[in-house]
Write a protein that holds these residues in place. Structure first.
Motif, short mmCIF file in Angstrom:
data_model
loop_
_atom_site.label_atom_id
_atom_site.label_comp_id
_atom_site.label_asym_id
_atom_site.label_seq_id
_atom_site.Cartn_x
_atom_site.Cartn_y
_atom_site.Cartn_z
N LEU A 1 0.81 -1.21 0.00
CA LEU A 1 0.00 0.00 0.00
C LEU A 1 0.85 1.27 0.00
O LEU A 1 0.52 2.25 -0.67
CB LEU A 1 -0.94 0.00 1.21
N ARG A 2 1.94 1.25 0.73
CA ARG A 2 2.77 2.45 0.79
C ARG A 2 3.44 2.72 -0.56
O ARG A 2 3.52 3.87 -1.01
CB ARG A 2 3.82 2.32 1.90
N ALA A 3 3.90 1.68 -1.22
CA ALA A 3 4.52 1.85 -2.54
C ALA A 3 3.50 2.33 -3.56
O ALA A 3 3.81 3.16 -4.43
CB ALA A 3 5.17 0.54 -2.99
N ILE A 4 2.28 1.82 -3.47
CA ILE A 4 1.23 2.26 -4.40
C ILE A 4 0.90 3.73 -4.15
O ILE A 4 0.81 4.54 -5.09
CB ILE A 4 -0.02 1.38 -4.26
N ALA A 5 0.74 4.09 -2.88
CA ALA A 5 0.42 5.48 -2.56
C ALA A 5 1.49 6.44 -3.06
O ALA A 5 1.19 7.56 -3.49
CB ALA A 5 0.23 5.63 -1.05
N ALA A 6 2.74 6.00 -3.02
CA ALA A 6 3.84 6.86 -3.48
C ALA A 6 3.75 7.18 -4.96
O ALA A 6 4.29 8.20 -5.41
CB ALA A 6 5.18 6.18 -3.16
N LEU A 7 3.07 6.34 -5.73
CA LEU A 7 2.93 6.60 -7.16
C LEU A 7 2.11 7.85 -7.45
O LEU A 7 2.16 8.40 -8.54
CB LEU A 7 2.29 5.40 -7.85
N ARG A 8 1.35 8.33 -6.45
CA ARG A 8 0.55 9.54 -6.66
C ARG A 8 1.43 10.78 -6.81
O ARG A 8 0.94 11.84 -7.25
CB ARG A 8 -0.43 9.73 -5.50
N GLU A 9 2.71 10.66 -6.46
CA GLU A 9 3.61 11.79 -6.68
C GLU A 9 3.82 12.05 -8.17
O GLU A 9 4.16 13.17 -8.57
CB GLU A 9 4.96 11.50 -6.01
N ARG A 10 3.58 11.00 -8.99
CA ARG A 10 3.80 11.13 -10.43
C ARG A 10 2.54 10.99 -11.25
O ARG A 10 2.47 11.44 -12.40
CB ARG A 10 4.81 10.07 -10.89
N HIS A 11 1.52 10.33 -10.67
CA HIS A 11 0.31 10.03 -11.44
C HIS A 11 -0.92 10.37 -10.62
O HIS A 11 -0.97 10.07 -9.43
CB HIS A 11 0.27 8.55 -11.83
N PRO A 12 -1.95 10.97 -11.26
CA PRO A 12 -3.16 11.33 -10.51
C PRO A 12 -4.12 10.12 -10.42
O PRO A 12 -4.60 9.63 -11.45
CB PRO A 12 -3.77 12.45 -11.36
N PHE A 13 -4.36 9.64 -9.23
CA PHE A 13 -5.36 8.57 -9.07
C PHE A 13 -5.92 8.60 -7.66
O PHE A 13 -5.28 9.08 -6.72
CB PHE A 13 -4.78 7.19 -9.41
#
Length: 459
Positions: A245-257
């Motif tokens: 979950l933490r790695a997925i949440a970090a993707l919001r720094e580059r992608h809007p979701f």
């Protein structure tokens, strides 16, 4: 007034006492009741013209229907993910029926305040930030529907439209990404008009149900900045696998979701020190589904939906009627859930949390986890069976070693024995069985009985 109603009102204390005695007999025999009676349909009879009165209705029910009911509240019902009802939860549920509150808002009752307190207790129990606000709904499916409805409105916000006001035609297509989504996600997308085809399954890690975060990042990159919804899992239904979950949440720094986490029963890993790391990052989600009639052991139906964006939630579910009042900054529950009329589901949860606290419920979780591991050990030692995945938490996923196609047959044989109930499934293309531990009554002796029933069923 109908004379039967009048008589029942006069005799109500005695009727409730008889019902209580009947319920006590049921509960005292729960451990030895056939866990799953043979399936079969009973043809409905004609509606009574005059009725039998409450006492007569209880007699008819006990004779005609009760013998066909499962012992789903008992210790060896391991199908689906089914909890029981703790004594305090059952007491709370009985009072829920007696009080008969419609939890619309604060105008006429303290019920809404009790629900808010219960949500805050649950948030604390699961270690979630105070930014989350929530409401009770009927189950995980409706929790997912509610969370994804808020996500849909967030997509509209990003695109400069309000789906709640302008409809889906103004929104355009939406992409929903997930590794191993529960079947209720597809149903939710259908109900919400986004369509099942909006769901794109992202490759999981090899030999796992957890999503490959690199593949997810690639799928998001392909959307070229278009906002999306990511549905992550905190406990898959077959093997209780967890997305990072933490790695997925970090993707919001580059992608809007929008990050929606289906943590229907897996959220309760937070109560086990050895497994709490599995829900690391849960507090980064935008919306969360938690089912309470699973591992909190309250009666059906009960779940909560949690989100950080209550403003969007109210935009979706507001109910415009003068007698209900304005939405305002602190919306009543009528403006936050799909239902207008709402049973006080929170009372059973409040009772069990007040009665047993964090430690009491943590003990249930720890014990169920240990019992699942014990059944896994017993099955691993049986030549007739093969584990299909590690026992990560409270579900054992296994198959018939020599002939996996016999999984359904074995499930039926176990049910026919009256000793236990497990559900068939398919995992990685292999017909399989799954035993899910989430009942507060289950003991090591029950595990031995389940193992012996499985050994006999394998033939």
């Amino acid at each position: 007034m109908d004379p039967r109603l009048d008589d029942d009102l006069v005799q109500l204390p005695d009727l409730l006492k008889e019902t209580q005695e009947h319920a006590v007999r049921l509960l005292e025999g729960l451990a030895e009741r056939p866990v799953a009676p043979p399936p079969g349909r009973r043809e409905p009879v004609a509606l009574p013209e005059r009725g039998e009165g409450a006492r007569g209705a209880l007699e008819v029910f006990a004779r005609r229907w009760e013998p066909g009911f499962s012992a789903s509240a008992g210790p060896r019902y391991l199908g689906f993910v089914t909890g029981g009802s703790t004594p305090a939860a059952l007491a709370g549920d009985w009072l829920t029926g007696a009080l008969d509150q419609n939890v619309v808002g604060d105008l006429d009752s303290a019920a809404a305040g009790l629900e808010r307190e219960t949500v805050s207790w649950l948030r604390e129990l699961l270690g979630l930030p105070v930014a989350y606000e929530g409401a009770f709904v009927s189950g995980a499916t409706m929790s997912n529907v509610t969370g994804l409805a808020v996500a849909r409105e967030w997509i509209g916000e990003r695109r400069g439209v309000s789906v709640a006001e302008q409809g889906l035609a103004a929104l355009g297509p939406v992409r929903v990404l997930s590794g191993s989504p529960h079947s209720s996600i597809g149903k939710a997308l259908s109900v919400l008009g986004l369509g099942r085809s909006a769901l794109r399954r992202v490759e999981p890690l090899p030999g796992r149900e957890a999503v490959d975060v690199d593949r997810l990042a690639e799928a998001l990159r392909e959307l070229d900045g278009e906002p999306a919804i990511v549905v992550a899992n905190a406990g898959t239904v077959n093997t209780v696998d967890y997305d990072d979950l933490r790695a997925i949440a970090a993707l919001r720094e580059r992608h809007p979701f929008w990050l929606h986490v289906d943590a229907a029963f897996g959220a309760f890993a937070a109560l086990s020190p050895e497994h709490a790391h599995l829900v690391d990052g849960l507090g980064e989600a935008d919306s969360i589904c938690v089912d309470l009639h699973k591992w909190l052991n309250v009666p059906y139906d009960s779940a909560v939906q949690l989100t950080r964006r209550r403003d969007l939630q109210a935009r979706v579910f507001q109910n415009s009627a003068a007698y209900l009042g304005a939405v305002g900054d602190d919306p009543d529950f009528v403006h936050l859930t799909p239902e207008n009329s709402r049973r006080l589901r929170a009372l059973a949860a409040w009772f069990t949390l007040a009665a047993y606290g964090r430690e009491g419920h943590a003990e249930i979780v720890r014990r169920d986890v240990a019992l699942a591991a014990r059944l896994g050990e017993r099955l691993a030692a049986m030549p007739a069976y093969r584990l299909l995945a590690p026992v990560r938490l409270n579900v054992v996923c296994f198959t018939v070693a020599a002939d996996p196609s016999r999984a359904d047959e074995v499930a039926r044989a176990v049910a026919a024995s009256g000793e236990a109930f497990v559900t068939p499934t398919v995992y990685a293309g292999v017909p399989a069985l799954r035993a899910a531990f989430s009942n507060w009554r289950t003991t090591e002796a029950d595990v031995e009985r389940v193992a012996e029933a499985l050994a006999r069923a394998a033939g």
